[in-house]
Design an enzyme around this catalytic site. Sequence first.
Site, PDB file in Angstrom:
ATOM      1  CB  CYS A   1      -0.938   0.011   1.199  1.00 32.37           C
ATOM      2  SG  CYS A   1      -2.175  -1.307   1.153  1.00 32.37           S
ATOM      3  CB  THR A   2       3.951   2.170   1.847  1.00 29.04           C
ATOM      4  OG1 THR A   2       3.314   2.036   3.124  1.00 29.04           O
ATOM      5  CG2 THR A   2       4.905   3.347   1.877  1.00 29.04           C
TER       6      THR A   2
END
Length: 159
Positions: free
Chosen positions: A53-54
Amino acid sequence: MAIPETGSAAPGFTLPGMIVRDGVRTDAEYSLAAEVGRPVVLAFYPGDATPVCTAQLCSYQQELDDFRDLGAVVWGISPQGLDSHEGFARDASLAFPLLSDVGGDVIRAYGVHVPGLGLRRSVFVIGPDGLVRWRHVGLVGLRFPRAEVIRDQIEQLVE
């Protein structure tokens, strides 16, 4: 619910969200209806501060100026609360709104809910007319569309 088809009306919603700008968190309500007239990128992601997600949201952050130059807004949507979003935004230097869908209503409305797992990593490009113009719904949580691919889809809308 089913995943909205390309060309169909995007499910409307209003969610709480926050953005961190110049070190200051600002909370607001974000409504898809308020954005009619410009493209909206909805990036559904499973969790704040997780490695994939990052990487995904940071890649969109790198292209944020290009998205803005095309008149588009980018919203990240996940089931975490605003305090979690704030920590993630600060740590990853994200400067676009992160919306909180704690109840999962919007995640379900877009057909990306996976019982027991949360949600499928997905991106929807909503046209200025409020219709779904492009979508990428991940089957496995590790893949996401590159920012350049999304930018190309937005460019086609504004030509």
